[in-house]
Scaffold this motif. Structure first.
Motif, short mmCIF file in Angstrom:
data_model
loop_
_atom_site.label_atom_id
_atom_site.label_comp_id
_atom_site.label_asym_id
_atom_site.label_seq_id
_atom_site.Cartn_x
_atom_site.Cartn_y
_atom_site.Cartn_z
N ASN A 1 0.69 -1.11 -0.04
CA ASN A 1 0.05 0.08 0.01
C ASN A 1 0.81 1.29 -0.07
O ASN A 1 0.36 2.44 0.06
N ASP A 2 2.09 1.00 -0.15
CA ASP A 2 2.90 2.23 -0.01
C ASP A 2 2.89 3.14 -1.28
O ASP A 2 2.87 2.41 -2.38
N ASN A 3 2.79 4.45 -1.12
CA ASN A 3 2.72 5.34 -2.33
C ASN A 3 2.95 6.86 -1.70
O ASN A 3 3.24 6.86 -0.39
N LEU A 4 2.94 7.84 -2.53
CA LEU A 4 3.48 8.89 -2.11
C LEU A 4 2.33 9.57 -1.04
O LEU A 4 2.69 10.44 -0.05
N ASP A 5 1.05 9.06 -1.18
CA ASP A 5 0.19 9.83 -0.18
C ASP A 5 0.07 9.17 1.19
O ASP A 5 0.15 10.04 1.97
N GLU B 1 6.46 18.72 -1.06
CA GLU B 1 7.84 18.90 -0.57
C GLU B 1 8.30 17.66 -0.74
O GLU B 1 9.70 17.81 -0.92
N ILE B 2 7.85 16.51 -0.53
CA ILE B 2 8.47 15.13 -0.82
C ILE B 2 8.92 15.21 -2.18
O ILE B 2 10.14 14.80 -2.44
N THR B 3 8.05 15.34 -3.11
CA THR B 3 8.34 15.38 -4.50
C THR B 3 9.53 16.14 -4.97
O THR B 3 10.40 15.77 -5.43
N SER B 4 9.32 17.53 -4.24
CA SER B 4 10.42 18.49 -4.82
C SER B 4 11.76 18.03 -4.21
O SER B 4 12.86 18.23 -5.08
N PHE B 5 11.66 17.60 -3.09
CA PHE B 5 13.06 17.19 -2.28
C PHE B 5 13.53 15.97 -2.88
O PHE B 5 15.11 16.17 -3.52
N LEU B 6 12.70 14.89 -3.44
CA LEU B 6 13.38 13.65 -4.21
C LEU B 6 13.93 14.32 -5.63
O LEU B 6 15.04 13.82 -5.98
N GLY C 1 17.14 13.15 -8.69
CA GLY C 1 16.65 13.48 -9.85
C GLY C 1 15.30 12.49 -10.46
O GLY C 1 15.09 12.40 -11.52
N GLY C 2 14.79 11.80 -9.27
CA GLY C 2 13.70 10.80 -9.34
C GLY C 2 12.65 11.26 -8.81
O GLY C 2 12.45 12.27 -7.93
N ARG C 3 11.39 10.59 -9.26
CA ARG C 3 10.11 10.66 -8.56
C ARG C 3 9.80 9.38 -7.68
O ARG C 3 10.53 8.66 -7.89
N TYR C 4 9.20 9.79 -6.75
CA TYR C 4 8.77 8.66 -5.63
C TYR C 4 8.40 7.32 -6.44
O TYR C 4 9.10 6.20 -5.86
N ILE D 1 11.74 5.71 -7.91
CA ILE D 1 12.71 5.20 -7.05
C ILE D 1 12.05 3.80 -6.19
O ILE D 1 12.86 3.03 -5.96
N ARG D 2 10.75 4.10 -5.95
CA ARG D 2 10.10 2.74 -5.27
C ARG D 2 10.22 1.83 -6.23
O ARG D 2 10.47 0.49 -5.72
N LYS D 3 9.79 1.76 -7.53
CA LYS D 3 9.85 0.74 -8.44
C LYS D 3 11.39 0.17 -8.35
O LYS D 3 11.44 -1.05 -8.32
N GLU D 4 12.45 1.04 -8.77
CA GLU D 4 13.75 0.65 -9.03
C GLU D 4 14.15 -0.01 -7.39
O GLU D 4 14.79 -1.15 -7.63
#
Length: 127
Positions: free
Chosen positions: A45-49, A61-66, A71-74, A77-80
């Motif tokens: 169930n992990d996701n950005l929300d 803020e999380i999206t911007s920081f990552l 250089g990636g998105r949540y 990065i999770r998939k990788e």
């Protein structure tokens, strides 16, 4: 290099320069490091929300920081991270089926797992 080590290296305080006047950015960094260290991304169930709700940090803020620091998105990065862990599990745990490994790392759909694995690793997952 292992995906977990790659991101943990990028997010080391000595590499990930954070302005001292931004205590929230340091908090974001620590939350992301914990997410990686404790493999919280394995939760199906992990996701950005859910990450945002759990940490109390706004999604933006999380999206911007990552993006700024990796250089990636949540989700990418999770998939990788998930696929890299699955690749290691396939090698280390031949007693488990591909489907069991996929579920362990948080990917419940077998066809999505095969597609993502092949896309990132370059070959189909096999034991």
């Amino acid at each position: 290099m292992d995906a977990r080590l790659k991101y943990l290296s990028i997010l080391r305080p000595s590499i990930c320069r954070i302005d001292k006047s931004s205590p929230n950015k340091e908090r974001i960094r620590r939350c992301i490091v914990d997410w990686i260290l404790y493999r919280e991304y394995w939760d199906k169930n992990d996701n950005l929300d859910t990450f945002s709700q759990r940490t109390g940090i706004p999604r933006e803020e999380i999206t911007s920081f990552l993006y700024e620091h990796t250089g990636g998105r949540y989700l990418s990065i999770r998939k990788e991270l998930r696929i890299d862990d699955a690749k290691n599990l396939i090698r280390e745990r031949p007693d488990l089926s591909i489907h069991e490994i996929a579920k362990m790392v948080g990917i419940c759909d077998k066809s999505n797992f095969r597609k993502d694995f092949t896309e990132l690793v370059g070959y189909k997952p096999v034991l």
